[in-house]
Every structure is written in C-alpha cells, then in structure tokens.
Design a protein around this motif. Structure first.
Motif, PDB file in Angstrom:
ATOM      1  N   PRO A  37     -20.303 127.704 168.150  1.00  0.00           N
ATOM      2  CA  PRO A  37     -21.069 128.884 168.557  1.00  0.00           C
ATOM      3  C   PRO A  37     -22.298 128.524 169.391  1.00  0.00           C
ATOM      4  O   PRO A  37     -22.925 127.490 169.180  1.00  0.00           O
ATOM      5  N   ASP A  38     -22.628 129.407 170.335  1.00  0.00           N
ATOM      6  CA  ASP A  38     -23.747 129.172 171.245  1.00  0.00           C
ATOM      7  C   ASP A  38     -24.774 130.289 171.126  1.00  0.00           C
ATOM      8  O   ASP A  38     -24.710 131.108 170.219  1.00  0.00           O
ATOM      9  N   ASP A  39     -25.721 130.337 172.056  1.00  0.00           N
ATOM     10  CA  ASP A  39     -26.761 131.371 172.039  1.00  0.00           C
ATOM     11  C   ASP A  39     -26.180 132.775 172.119  1.00  0.00           C
ATOM     12  O   ASP A  39     -26.760 133.719 171.592  1.00  0.00           O
ATOM     13  N   ILE A  40     -25.058 132.931 172.798  1.00  0.00           N
ATOM     14  CA  ILE A  40     -24.434 134.248 172.918  1.00  0.00           C
ATOM     15  C   ILE A  40     -23.934 134.725 171.550  1.00  0.00           C
ATOM     16  O   ILE A  40     -23.982 135.907 171.250  1.00  0.00           O
ATOM     17  N   CYS A  41     -23.487 133.808 170.728  1.00  0.00           N
ATOM     18  CA  CYS A  41     -22.926 134.143 169.409  1.00  0.00           C
ATOM     19  C   CYS A  41     -23.988 134.453 168.357  1.00  0.00           C
ATOM     20  O   CYS A  41     -23.650 134.939 167.271  1.00  0.00           O
ATOM     21  N   THR A  42     -25.250 134.177 168.639  1.00  0.00           N
ATOM     22  CA  THR A  42     -26.311 134.285 167.644  1.00  0.00           C
ATOM     23  C   THR A  42     -26.263 135.578 166.852  1.00  0.00           C
ATOM     24  O   THR A  42     -26.384 135.564 165.631  1.00  0.00           O
ATOM     25  N   GLY A  43     -26.048 136.703 167.497  1.00  0.00           N
ATOM     26  CA  GLY A  43     -26.051 137.991 166.812  1.00  0.00           C
ATOM     27  C   GLY A  43     -24.892 138.192 165.860  1.00  0.00           C
ATOM     28  O   GLY A  43     -24.906 139.122 165.050  1.00  0.00           O
ATOM     29  N   LEU A  44     -23.888 137.349 165.926  1.00  0.00           N
ATOM     30  CA  LEU A  44     -22.712 137.498 165.061  1.00  0.00           C
ATOM     31  C   LEU A  44     -22.687 136.504 163.910  1.00  0.00           C
ATOM     32  O   LEU A  44     -21.911 136.660 162.976  1.00  0.00           O
ATOM     33  N   LEU A  45     -23.507 135.484 163.962  1.00  0.00           N
ATOM     34  CA  LEU A  45     -23.411 134.391 163.001  1.00  0.00           C
ATOM     35  C   LEU A  45     -23.836 134.773 161.587  1.00  0.00           C
ATOM     36  O   LEU A  45     -23.489 134.078 160.637  1.00  0.00           O
TER      37      LEU A  45
END
Length: 158
Positions: A37-45
């Motif tokens: 996961p990257d910065d784009i995934c932050t809201g889903l983690l």
C-alpha cells in the motif's frame, strides 16, 4: 493514476487521493514506487479487510510494474522515483490508451471506468492534463476491445 477523475471507494479515499493529485500537479513530489500500500491507499488502511493487502492487488501492481518497465526500457523497483511531467504523463496515457500497459487492468473493478476515460482522451483527469490531440491511430484505439465504451450516454449497455 492515469485515469483518476475523483471516483473512489469512499469519500475519505477520494479526499486523500485529491490531496496526492494536488501535490503531484504542483510538482511538490515525484511518484515513488513502493511495495504494498502507498499514500493513495492511506484512507483505506484502517478498514478491517483493506483490499490493498489482497493478493490480487499485489499481482496487479506487479503486472503494472512489469509493463511500465518494458515501456520505459528500464527495470523499475521499489524506491524508484518518476517525475510526473506533462511529457511523461502524455506518453503513459498514450501507451495506456493503446493497451500497451493495460495488463494490470484484468480483474480490476474499475476497468470499465478507466476504459471510458481512456476512450475520451482522458477528459476530466485530476493528475496532469487530458491528451491534447487524438493519437495518430485513434481509429485503431476505438476498435480495441478494452477501450470500446461499454455503456451509452444514458447508462444503457451497448
């Protein structure tokens, strides 16, 4: 990233992705390749079953890395930074529209949306600009099965 138009899994995901897009557009940072996961995934983690950790996502990420590596004629690995310049984004979008870097799209729930965005010349993208001119072989792209619109203007399946 090439087809991001502000759609996403949740409103939090979209807000976060919009912030990432703004930083890229402002030239404040490069695209950095990472494993997982990257910065784009932050809201889903924070979700209990965050899909970012699914094996299918990892496989699509690897397919994308390999196809872009082949296009750029260099081995891309975690830690590599790419500058999101207008020329770079245009060349990536042309390759995406041609189907040259679409191997990772198989099995993705967003494939139809990305198909339509690519077929439109990337109108409405939030990172960089849409393509300024139709590719020389735009007629060939229109016949490509991955780029053919799946739905008409009123949402009816074609």
């Amino acid at each position: 990233m090439l087809t991001y138009v502000g759609k996403g899994y949740t409103s939090g995901f979209v807000e976060n992705y919009d912030r990432v897009a703004a930083r890229l557009n402002a030239g404040e940072e490069d695209i950095e390749l990472v494993d997982g996961p990257d910065d784009i995934c932050t809201g889903l983690l924070c979700e209990s079953h965050a899909h970012c950790f699914n094996e299918g996502v990892a496989q699509r990420d690897e397919a994308a890395r390999l196809s872009v590596s082949a296009l750029l004629n260099e081995t891309l690995a975690s830690g590599k930074r790419l500058r999101a310049t207008p020329d770079f984004l245009e060349s990536m979008r042309l390759a995406f529209a041609a189907g040259d870097i679409r191997q990772a799209c198989r099995g993705c729930q967003w494939i139809r949306l990305c198909d339509r965005i690519a077929a439109s010349g990337f109108v409405g993208v939030k990172i960089g600009e849409p393509l300024q001119a139709a590719p020389k072989d735009a007629a060939r792209f229109a016949k490509h099965p991955m780029l053919r619109p799946k739905y008409g203007p009123h949402g009816r399946k074609l």
